[in-house]
Design an enzyme around this catalytic site. Structure first.
Site, short mmCIF file in Angstrom:
data_model
loop_
_atom_site.label_atom_id
_atom_site.label_comp_id
_atom_site.label_asym_id
_atom_site.label_seq_id
_atom_site.Cartn_x
_atom_site.Cartn_y
_atom_site.Cartn_z
CE LYS A 22 22.28 54.57 14.63
NZ LYS A 22 21.12 54.24 15.46
CB CYS A 117 18.15 57.20 25.38
SG CYS A 117 17.13 57.73 24.03
NE ARG A 122 13.62 56.63 21.52
CZ ARG A 122 14.78 56.42 20.90
NH1 ARG A 122 15.90 56.61 21.56
NH2 ARG A 122 14.82 55.97 19.65
N PRO A 123 8.85 54.78 24.61
CG PRO A 123 6.81 55.73 24.02
CD PRO A 123 8.25 56.07 24.25
CG ASP A 125 2.58 52.83 23.18
OD1 ASP A 125 3.72 53.35 23.14
OD2 ASP A 125 1.61 53.29 22.55
CG LEU A 126 2.78 52.72 18.89
CD1 LEU A 126 3.37 53.75 17.93
CD2 LEU A 126 1.26 52.69 18.78
CG ASP A 308 17.50 60.00 13.58
OD1 ASP A 308 17.37 58.86 13.11
OD2 ASP A 308 17.02 60.35 14.67
NE ARG A 400 24.32 53.70 20.59
CZ ARG A 400 23.05 53.86 20.97
NH1 ARG A 400 22.76 54.69 21.96
NH2 ARG A 400 22.08 53.24 20.37
C1 EPZ Z 1 14.16 54.91 15.28
O1 EPZ Z 1 13.94 54.87 16.68
C2 EPZ Z 1 15.62 55.29 15.09
N1 EPZ Z 1 16.46 54.27 15.70
C3 EPZ Z 1 15.89 56.64 15.74
O2 EPZ Z 1 17.22 57.00 15.39
C4 EPZ Z 1 14.96 57.69 15.13
O3 EPZ Z 1 15.12 58.91 15.84
C5 EPZ Z 1 13.50 57.23 15.22
O4 EPZ Z 1 13.36 55.91 14.65
C6 EPZ Z 1 12.56 58.17 14.47
O5 EPZ Z 1 12.94 58.22 13.12
C7 EPZ Z 1 16.69 53.14 14.99
O6 EPZ Z 1 16.19 52.97 13.88
C8 EPZ Z 1 17.59 52.13 15.63
P1 EPZ Z 1 10.04 55.48 16.67
P2 EPZ Z 1 12.55 54.28 17.23
O7 EPZ Z 1 9.46 54.23 17.21
O8 EPZ Z 1 12.13 53.13 16.38
C9 EPZ Z 1 6.98 57.21 19.78
C10 EPZ Z 1 19.40 57.69 15.67
O9 EPZ Z 1 19.76 58.86 15.90
N2 EPZ Z 1 6.66 55.79 20.05
O10 EPZ Z 1 9.87 55.80 15.22
O11 EPZ Z 1 12.69 54.05 18.68
C11 EPZ Z 1 8.38 57.57 20.25
O12 EPZ Z 1 8.38 57.95 21.61
C12 EPZ Z 1 18.21 57.14 16.42
O13 EPZ Z 1 19.88 56.92 14.79
C13 EPZ Z 1 5.55 55.49 20.82
O14 EPZ Z 1 4.85 56.37 21.29
O15 EPZ Z 1 11.59 55.51 16.99
C14 EPZ Z 1 8.73 58.73 19.35
O16 EPZ Z 1 8.15 59.91 19.90
C15 EPZ Z 1 17.79 58.02 17.58
N3 EPZ Z 1 5.27 54.18 21.07
C16 EPZ Z 1 8.00 58.40 18.04
O17 EPZ Z 1 7.00 57.44 18.37
C17 EPZ Z 1 6.04 53.16 20.55
O18 EPZ Z 1 5.71 51.97 20.80
C18 EPZ Z 1 8.90 57.80 16.97
O19 EPZ Z 1 9.54 56.69 17.56
C19 EPZ Z 1 7.15 53.50 19.76
C20 EPZ Z 1 7.45 54.81 19.52
#
Ligand code: EPZ
Length: 423
Positions: A22, A117, A122-123, A125-126, A308, A400
């Site tokens: 996915k 969610c 789910r910020p 900013d990056l 995950d 999903r």
């Molecule tokens: C991806 O989400 C996955 N979703 C998530 O899987 C997974 O939990 C996550 O990566 C971590 O591996 C998809 O790939 C569709 P991140 P993503 O950006 O990209 C913080 C599932 O169960 N962050 O790696 O949203 C954030 O808050 C789902 O399949 C910032 O601070 O995750 C988190 O604490 C749930 N600023 C950490 O980084 C940002 O701009 C990791 O988030 C982005 C993220």
């Protein structure tokens, strides 16, 4: 809304085929629809509601998509539609992936700010940092992210956030950089298997990317990307989920279509607990010859233990002998499933980012509720091991991210019924 009725106490035995990933197919489909200049055909695509939701987003932008028997064909966008509307983005955070590609391709984007969610804020900013570094003007107002750039210019970007690398931001910025002028270096890139798969897909489209699989990606911008045919990688988290399902029922299950390299720390943790993993070139046989032992787990970005898989390993630890501790370092609020597991007789207490799991001898079936897709998965897994009947509601969360989970599990001995809400 539908529910699962899970009759517990059965041992899983047999073979399960893993579906496509996915978290790989979502950004790959975006790249195909927005960055490509011609048709792409994706194979090994899982039939998930997230794939359908993303297809609706891409169709809204002018692409044409068709999913048939695990093959997704994508005609790229053919007009200057650059807005991803709220009613679609709110349903799936991954819609944010269109931001970078739209700016790279059309010079502008308007994407609804994705909501939070059940697993925490789910910020983005990056994502915004990366696109701003590439020269885009980015503004957030009235619940939307507005971005525009006459031309993106390659540069060096540090994408590490307060919780470490970001999968989504790495995907967004890498996709945008493929059409930027010059070279972009992303430091602190995410290394998850689905990020490597996205990079390999972009390379198949004609992108020039070095450092795939490492935390430093160098993307040399090109003028255009062409459509291609590509096989999506298998889903490591689905595989890990079924490894736990076999172990919790003291089963004997062969999981086909996965390699140790895709989930090395999950494999080592299960082995540490006493699960036996026999790998071959096509998959892994999972047996549990001994009583499971308690272990400590810390979730961290790849190649560490994936967040995950946190809920799923927690379910298994509920029945291990001894006390285990899980530390969730990636998401700030990913323990909603503990209350549901405790309703089934588990003994879990929370202390900030830590969950302390005292092993119990049995779990009892109960009515429980899924709050996100992995929480839903662990409730099904716990129901397999529990004595009696477990009713899991809000299983739309599970659909999903898991393709026909009950059909796959029932094919190896589970007793799961999908019923409507009136049950
Ligand atoms: C991806 O989400 C996955 N979703 C998530 O899987 C997974 O939990 C996550 O990566 C971590 O591996 C998809 O790939 C569709 P991140 P993503 O950006 O990209 C913080 C599932 O169960 N962050 O790696 O949203 C954030 O808050 C789902 O399949 C910032 O601070 O995750 C988190 O604490 C749930 N600023 C950490 O980084 C940002 O701009 C990791 O988030 C982005 C993220």
């Amino acid at each position: 809304m539908e529910k699962f009725i899970v009759n517990g106490g059965t041992r899983l035995e047999g073979k399960i085929q893993i579906s496509g990933s996915k978290n790989a197919v979502l950004p790959i489909a975006v790249a195909a629809a927005i960055l490509g200049d011609s048709t792409t055909v994706l194979n090994n695509v899982p039939n998930l509601t997230d794939v359908k939701t993303l297809s609706a987003v891409l169709e809204g932008l002018g692409a044409t998509t068709k999913l048939k028997n695990s093959t997704l064909s994508i005609e790229p966008i053919n007009r200057l539609e650059y807005e991803a509307p709220y009613d679609l983005v709110r349903r799936m955070r991954a819609s944010i992936y269109v931001l970078g590609p739209l700016v790279a391709k059309l010079g502008r984007a308007k994407v609804s700010f994705p909501g939070g969610c059940a697993i925490g804020p789910r910020p983005v900013d990056l994502h915004i940092r990366g696109l701003t570094c590439l020269g885009a003007d980015v503004d957030v107002k009235e619940g939307y992210i507005y971005a525009q750039a006459r031309k993106l210019i390659g540069t060096e970007i540090n994408l590490i956030g307060q919780h470490g690398p970001s999968v989504g931001a790495t995907a967004n910025v890498m996709m945008a950089a493929t059409l930027a002028e010059g070279t972009t270096v992303i430091n602190g890139a995410a290394r998850e298997p689905h990020i490597s798969d996205l990079a390999n897909f972009l390379i198949a489209m004609g992108a020039e990317i070095d450092g795939v699989g490492t935390d430093t990606l160098s993307i040399h911008g090109v003028k255009q990307l062409r459509g291609t045919e590509y096989n999506v990688i298998s889903d490591d988290i689905e595989a890990g989920t079924f490894m736990v399902a076999s172990a919790i029922t003291n089963g004997d299950v062969y999981i086909q279509g996965i390699t140790n390299e895709q989930l090395p720390t999950v494999a080592s943790k299960l082995t540490e607990m006493g699960v036996k993993l026999d790998w071959d070139d096509y998959g892994v046989r999972v047996t549990t010859p001994n009583k499971l032992k308690a272990v400590d787990v810390k979730t961290v970005p790849f190649p560490g233990f994936p967040t995950d898989m946190q809920a799923q390993i927690m379910g298994l630890l509920c029945l291990a002998s001894g006390t285990s501790t899980i530390t969730e370092n990636v998401h700030t609020d990913r323990y909603i499933h503990t209350a549901e597991l405790n309703r089934m007789g588990a003994n879990i207490t929370l202390d900030g980012r830590n969950a302390i799991i005292k092993g119990v001898s049995t779990l009892s079936g109960a009515p429980v509720m899924a709050s996100d897709l992995r929480a839903g998965a662990v409730l099904v897994i716990a129901g397999l091991a529990a004595m009696g009947e477990t009713v899991v509601s809000r299983i739309y969360h599970i659909d999903r991210g898991y393709e026909a989970i009950e059909e796959k599990l029932n094919s190896i001995g589970a007793k799961i019924q999908r019923v409507d809400d009136t049950y």
